[in-house]
Design a protein around this motif. Structure first.
Motif, PDB file in Angstrom:
ATOM      1  N   UNK A  20       3.014   7.507   3.591  1.00 57.53           N
ATOM      2  CA  UNK A  20       4.245   6.612   3.321  1.00 57.53           C
ATOM      3  C   UNK A  20       4.779   7.045   1.884  1.00 57.53           C
ATOM      4  N   UNK A  21       4.008   7.673   1.132  1.00 52.93           N
ATOM      5  CA  UNK A  21       4.519   7.758  -0.398  1.00 52.93           C
ATOM      6  C   UNK A  21       5.303   8.812  -0.678  1.00 52.93           C
ATOM      7  N   UNK A  22       6.449   8.546  -1.337  1.00 47.83           N
ATOM      8  CA  UNK A  22       7.343   9.650  -1.867  1.00 47.83           C
ATOM      9  C   UNK A  22       6.557  10.976  -2.548  1.00 47.83           C
ATOM     10  N   UNK A  23       7.240  11.992  -2.515  1.00 43.07           N
ATOM     11  CA  UNK A  23       6.578  13.224  -2.714  1.00 43.07           C
ATOM     12  C   UNK A  23       5.958  13.242  -4.246  1.00 43.07           C
ATOM     13  N   UNK A  24       6.792  12.753  -5.026  1.00 41.80           N
ATOM     14  CA  UNK A  24       6.244  12.627  -6.590  1.00 41.80           C
ATOM     15  C   UNK A  24       4.783  11.894  -6.842  1.00 41.80           C
ATOM     16  N   UNK A  25       4.566  10.858  -5.756  1.00 44.80           N
ATOM     17  CA  UNK A  25       3.420  10.224  -5.850  1.00 44.80           C
ATOM     18  C   UNK A  25       2.076  10.618  -5.250  1.00 44.80           C
ATOM     19  N   UNK A  26       2.204  11.503  -4.452  1.00 39.37           N
ATOM     20  CA  UNK A  26       1.322  12.288  -3.907  1.00 39.37           C
ATOM     21  C   UNK A  26       0.090  12.712  -4.858  1.00 39.37           C
ATOM     22  N   UNK A  27       0.559  13.344  -5.908  1.00 35.34           N
ATOM     23  CA  UNK A  27      -0.482  14.102  -6.649  1.00 35.34           C
ATOM     24  C   UNK A  27      -1.478  12.907  -7.320  1.00 35.34           C
ATOM     25  N   UNK A  28      -1.034  11.711  -7.586  1.00 37.04           N
ATOM     26  CA  UNK A  28      -1.711  10.776  -8.021  1.00 37.04           C
ATOM     27  C   UNK A  28      -2.749  10.111  -6.964  1.00 37.04           C
ATOM     28  N   UNK A  29      -2.039   9.780  -5.810  1.00 33.45           N
ATOM     29  CA  UNK A  29      -2.916   9.473  -4.549  1.00 33.45           C
ATOM     30  C   UNK A  29      -4.087  10.076  -4.236  1.00 33.45           C
ATOM     31  N   UNK A  30      -3.667  11.548  -4.370  1.00 30.48           N
ATOM     32  CA  UNK A  30      -4.849  12.413  -4.063  1.00 30.48           C
ATOM     33  C   UNK A  30      -5.931  12.357  -5.300  1.00 30.48           C
ATOM     34  N   UNK A  31      -5.405  12.241  -6.232  1.00 29.18           N
ATOM     35  CA  UNK A  31      -6.428  12.191  -7.637  1.00 29.18           C
ATOM     36  C   UNK A  31      -7.297  10.982  -6.984  1.00 29.18           C
ATOM     37  N   UNK A  32      -6.796   9.817  -6.927  1.00 26.10           N
ATOM     38  CA  UNK A  32      -7.581   8.781  -6.778  1.00 26.10           C
ATOM     39  C   UNK A  32      -8.549   8.867  -5.810  1.00 26.10           C
ATOM     40  N   UNK A  33      -7.954   9.178  -4.458  1.00 24.90           N
ATOM     41  CA  UNK A  33      -9.067   9.438  -3.329  1.00 24.90           C
ATOM     42  C   UNK A  33      -9.836  10.537  -3.412  1.00 24.90           C
ATOM     43  N   UNK A  34      -9.657  11.699  -3.844  1.00 22.79           N
ATOM     44  CA  UNK A  34     -10.308  12.906  -3.901  1.00 22.79           C
ATOM     45  C   UNK A  34     -11.217  13.091  -5.016  1.00 22.79           C
ATOM     46  N   UNK A  35     -11.029  12.399  -6.311  1.00 25.55           N
ATOM     47  CA  UNK A  35     -11.463  12.924  -7.360  1.00 25.55           C
ATOM     48  C   UNK A  35     -12.121  11.472  -7.926  1.00 25.55           C
ATOM     49  N   UNK A  36     -11.971  10.414  -7.626  1.00 31.30           N
ATOM     50  CA  UNK A  36     -12.133   9.134  -8.068  1.00 31.30           C
ATOM     51  C   UNK A  36     -11.741   8.713  -9.398  1.00 31.30           C
ATOM     52  N   UNK A  37     -10.370   9.110  -9.580  1.00 30.46           N
ATOM     53  CA  UNK A  37      -9.676   8.622 -10.724  1.00 30.46           C
ATOM     54  C   UNK A  37      -9.133   7.337 -10.767  1.00 30.46           C
ATOM     55  N   UNK A  38      -9.387   6.591 -11.801  1.00 26.03           N
ATOM     56  CA  UNK A  38      -8.905   5.196 -11.736  1.00 26.03           C
ATOM     57  C   UNK A  38      -7.340   5.220 -11.940  1.00 26.03           C
ATOM     58  N   UNK A  39      -6.451   4.180 -11.484  1.00 20.69           N
ATOM     59  CA  UNK A  39      -5.194   4.084 -11.577  1.00 20.69           C
ATOM     60  C   UNK A  39      -4.622   2.829 -11.637  1.00 20.69           C
ATOM     61  N   UNK A  40      -3.518   2.780 -12.457  1.00 24.00           N
ATOM     62  CA  UNK A  40      -2.862   1.420 -12.538  1.00 24.00           C
ATOM     63  C   UNK A  40      -1.130   1.567 -12.797  1.00 24.00           C
ATOM     64  N   UNK A  41      -0.633   0.724 -12.464  1.00 27.83           N
ATOM     65  CA  UNK A  41       0.879   0.721 -12.641  1.00 27.83           C
ATOM     66  C   UNK A  41       1.154  -0.434 -13.560  1.00 27.83           C
TER      67      UNK A  41
END
Length: 151
Positions: A20-41
């Motif tokens: 559902x994400x806009x295209x520009x958010x995909x790299x962040x979501x992939x980093x969280x999912x595939x590389x275990x990166x922490x994320x905050x807004x």
């Protein structure tokens, strides 16, 4: 309002968000999912928050509402710490370009360091850039500007 750095979101939630994400958010979501990166807004008017020390993160400062407040709209000491601990910082003061988000998220994935995206409006771009340069002059800085504010 509090800020949480998400470190263990379930894969199915991230898969749904990616769909559902806009295209520009995909790299962040992939980093969280595939590389275990922490994320905050971090939204405007957020009080004090802690910055993770044990895990690479990508953070987004959301200063792009109807009115941008610039650094004054955020807990100054917390934002200073966030900037100081980030290796790549993108200031997006125009339409979100996917490449800026990709570059910011490369730091946590490739180097185990931190990335930061500051989403703001053109009238606050220079304030944010000044704060970034003051707090972390060695950070790689990416600017997404409108023609009127391009430096």
């Amino acid at each position: 309002m509090s800020v949480a750095f998400y470190t263990d979101l379930p894969r199915f939630r991230l898969d749904t968000a990616l769909a559902l994400a806009p295209d520009h958010m995909r790299p962040i979501l992939l980093a969280v999912r595939d590389h275990g990166v922490a994320w905050a807004t971090i939204p405007q008017h957020t009080g004090r928050f802690d910055v993770p020390k044990t895990k690479p993160f990508i953070a987004i400062i959301g200063d792009d509402m109807h009115t941008a407040l610039g650094p004054a709209g955020f807990h100054r000491k917390s934002v200073r710490r966030l900037i100081a601990r980030s290796r790549v910082i993108a200031i997006v003061a125009a339409a979100p370009l996917k490449i800026a988000y990709e570059k910011a998220v490369k730091a946590p994935i490739a180097f185990g360091s931190n990335g930061l995206v500051i989403e703001t409006r053109p009238e606050r771009e220079l304030e944010w850039a000044g704060m970034v340069r003051a707090e972390n002059p060695n950070a790689a800085l990416i600017l997404v500007s409108t023609r009127e504010t391009a430096q």
